[in-house]
Design a protein around this motif. Sequence first.
Motif, short mmCIF file in Angstrom:
data_model
loop_
_atom_site.label_atom_id
_atom_site.label_comp_id
_atom_site.label_asym_id
_atom_site.label_seq_id
_atom_site.Cartn_x
_atom_site.Cartn_y
_atom_site.Cartn_z
N TYR A 189 13.18 -24.00 8.68
CA TYR A 189 12.27 -23.14 7.93
C TYR A 189 11.80 -23.81 6.64
CZ TYR A 189 14.08 -20.07 11.45
OH TYR A 189 14.44 -19.55 12.66
N ASP A 193 14.20 -11.82 6.58
CA ASP A 193 14.54 -12.34 7.91
C ASP A 193 15.78 -11.58 8.40
OD1 ASP A 193 15.23 -13.77 10.13
OD2 ASP A 193 15.61 -15.67 9.10
N GLY A 203 8.44 -15.35 18.31
CA GLY A 203 9.68 -15.57 17.55
C GLY A 203 9.40 -15.54 16.05
N PHE A 204 10.51 -15.56 15.29
CA PHE A 204 10.40 -15.55 13.83
C PHE A 204 9.65 -16.79 13.35
CE2 PHE A 204 12.28 -17.15 9.84
CZ PHE A 204 11.77 -16.19 8.99
N ALA A 205 9.86 -17.91 14.05
CA ALA A 205 9.25 -19.17 13.61
C ALA A 205 7.73 -19.02 13.51
CB ALA A 205 9.62 -20.29 14.57
N TYR A 230 17.50 -11.57 11.20
CA TYR A 230 17.68 -12.28 12.48
C TYR A 230 18.82 -11.75 13.33
CZ TYR A 230 21.50 -14.52 10.06
OH TYR A 230 22.67 -14.73 9.38
N SER A 249 13.48 -10.44 15.60
CA SER A 249 13.34 -11.36 16.72
C SER A 249 14.25 -10.93 17.86
CB SER A 249 13.74 -12.76 16.23
OG SER A 249 13.94 -13.63 17.30
N PHE A 265 22.24 -16.37 6.08
CA PHE A 265 22.47 -17.46 7.03
C PHE A 265 22.56 -18.77 6.28
CE2 PHE A 265 21.54 -20.90 9.85
CZ PHE A 265 22.29 -20.57 10.95
N SER A 312 15.54 -13.21 19.68
CA SER A 312 16.27 -14.44 20.00
C SER A 312 17.78 -14.27 20.00
CB SER A 312 15.88 -15.55 19.01
OG SER A 312 14.56 -15.95 19.26
N LYS A 313 18.31 -13.42 19.12
CA LYS A 313 19.76 -13.21 19.11
C LYS A 313 20.12 -12.00 19.98
CE LYS A 313 21.13 -15.93 15.56
NZ LYS A 313 20.07 -16.92 15.48
N ARG A 339 10.86 -15.95 23.43
CA ARG A 339 9.90 -16.20 22.35
C ARG A 339 9.20 -14.90 21.93
NH1 ARG A 339 12.16 -18.35 19.92
NH2 ARG A 339 10.58 -19.04 18.45
N HIS A 346 18.42 -22.43 7.44
CA HIS A 346 18.10 -23.33 8.53
C HIS A 346 17.07 -24.35 8.07
CE1 HIS A 346 17.92 -24.83 12.47
NE2 HIS A 346 18.70 -23.88 12.93
N GLY A 390 23.38 -19.85 16.37
CA GLY A 390 21.96 -19.70 16.68
C GLY A 390 21.65 -19.16 18.06
C1 PLP Z 1 18.11 -17.73 10.13
C2 PLP Z 1 17.38 -17.47 11.40
N1 PLP Z 1 16.31 -16.66 11.40
C3 PLP Z 1 15.62 -16.36 12.52
C4 PLP Z 1 15.99 -16.89 13.73
C5 PLP Z 1 15.19 -16.54 14.96
O1 PLP Z 1 14.20 -17.48 15.17
P1 PLP Z 1 13.20 -17.34 16.41
O2 PLP Z 1 12.85 -15.90 16.53
O3 PLP Z 1 12.03 -18.20 16.05
O4 PLP Z 1 13.90 -17.84 17.62
C6 PLP Z 1 17.07 -17.74 13.80
C7 PLP Z 1 17.45 -18.34 15.08
O5 PLP Z 1 18.29 -19.19 15.20
C8 PLP Z 1 17.78 -18.05 12.61
O6 PLP Z 1 18.86 -18.85 12.61
#
Ligand code: PLP
Length: 462
Positions: free
Chosen positions: A207, A275, A177-179, A277, A304, A247, A306-307, A314, A204, A112
């Motif tokens: 979600y 997604d 973020g994706f969330a 990601y 996103s 994932f 995030s990675k 964010r 995850h 993650g």
């Molecule tokens: C499956 C998956 N999707 C999306 C994300 C990205 O989430 P976010 O952009 O809210 O940090 C992650 C981050 O760990 C993830 O594991």
Amino acid sequence: MPKVWATSGADLHLELTGPRVRAGLEVALREAIRGGRLRPGLVLPSSRALARDLGIARNTVADAYGQLVAEGWLATRQGAGTWVADRPTSAPRQVTTTSRSAIHVRYDLRAGVPDLSTFPRTAWLAATRRALSAAAFSVLGYSDPRGLRQLRTALTDYLARARGVVVTPDRVVVCSGFAEGLELLCEALRARGARTVAIEQYGHPRYRRLIEAKGLRPVDLTVDGGGAAIDQLAHADAALITPAHQFPIGVVLEAQRRRRAVQWAADSGALIIEDDYDGEFRYDRQAVGAMQALAPEHVVYAGSASKSLAPGLRLGWLVLPERLVDEVLAIKEQLRRLSSSIEQLTLAEFITCGGYDRHIRRARLAYRRRRDRLVAMLRREAPQVRVTGISAGLHALLELPPTESEVDIVARAAAGGLAIDGLHSFCAAADGSRPALVVGYAAPPDYAFTTAITRLCAVLPH
Ligand SMILES: Cc1ncc(COP(=O)(O)O)c(C=O)c1O
């Protein structure tokens, strides 16, 4: 014989005992911090200065510092030196359970998080400076709920080029973020009368919880070697899938299933949420473009930073079918969820000047090397373990012999300060599959990577 040294910079008054210099230095520093003599915030001499004063190799000091940083006693930042970390002066907590909050994580191999120590600080700061210098005053007010035009334009070029997304700036909505993107989509789906969202059986848990919290019912799709079982979609109102790299299993959604999925969405009026990601991190296989390109009016593309950069930014983005743009924006407007204009401008500048591509290329190479090292060490040290899902992304799936207990291995790792996840923590229902671990190989900084993998191998069946 104990020795007392004064160093340049802070006078550490260290006493090294025992024949092994590095171990002695670590013990002395740890004790001085534990006892409160070296207080949080105290900047230590550089490894070069301390090594000179002690008459030992610089690498020995650097290694000792690195170990204490990994243990949380010291903190460091490029350009800012090394200092005593802000932490209680008692000893690290003993591990009694495997719960996340209860373990003292020294080595983190959970999936993650990217390697945060490689965040491109200098280039990012330079991009901020350029972007802010050129920005109009108005940019600093409450901005367009879609996100700033500069970022939507930069993302449009990038996503079309790098991921094959069919996109124009007016279809992009920047989110936290994706969330947050998923939250907005669930609100929009609910407002349209949707009741169920199909999700992959493995995923995850956050979600699944989010979907439930928005009043929608998650319906599981089985996952096999070809990705999610698309033929189980029939009665869902929407589907959330990870086609490029499931994932956490790590498989690609096969071409025929992609086509069947978009056909289902087109026929039923349902929505697919893609997604993507970790879409940028591909290694061995041919590029897998975004599924959204097959049916941009039925698939929401979600990405996103995030990675690719850091979750703390964010920043994420949705590319929406036209029919959803106004609905999603109305919800966003109402919630007043705006992302920071300065971060948006910076990311726009970072993408436009080529910094984002450069960072991704560097990161991809570094993660690929780590993956290769992980696979080589596992082959040598734990030949009974089967490693899969490694052609992309920042994590691998380690399939264990059926007689092994995932829970026991995770607990043994936790007792040694190593955080890893069992596959079943990503699966809501007991699925009868083999025990497995999900190992994220990106999170540890470089200096801690080998130790983290060594500790992992130590708890695996040989
Ligand atoms: C499956 C998956 N999707 C999306 C994300 C990205 O989430 P976010 O952009 O809210 O940090 C992650 C981050 O760990 C993830 O594991």
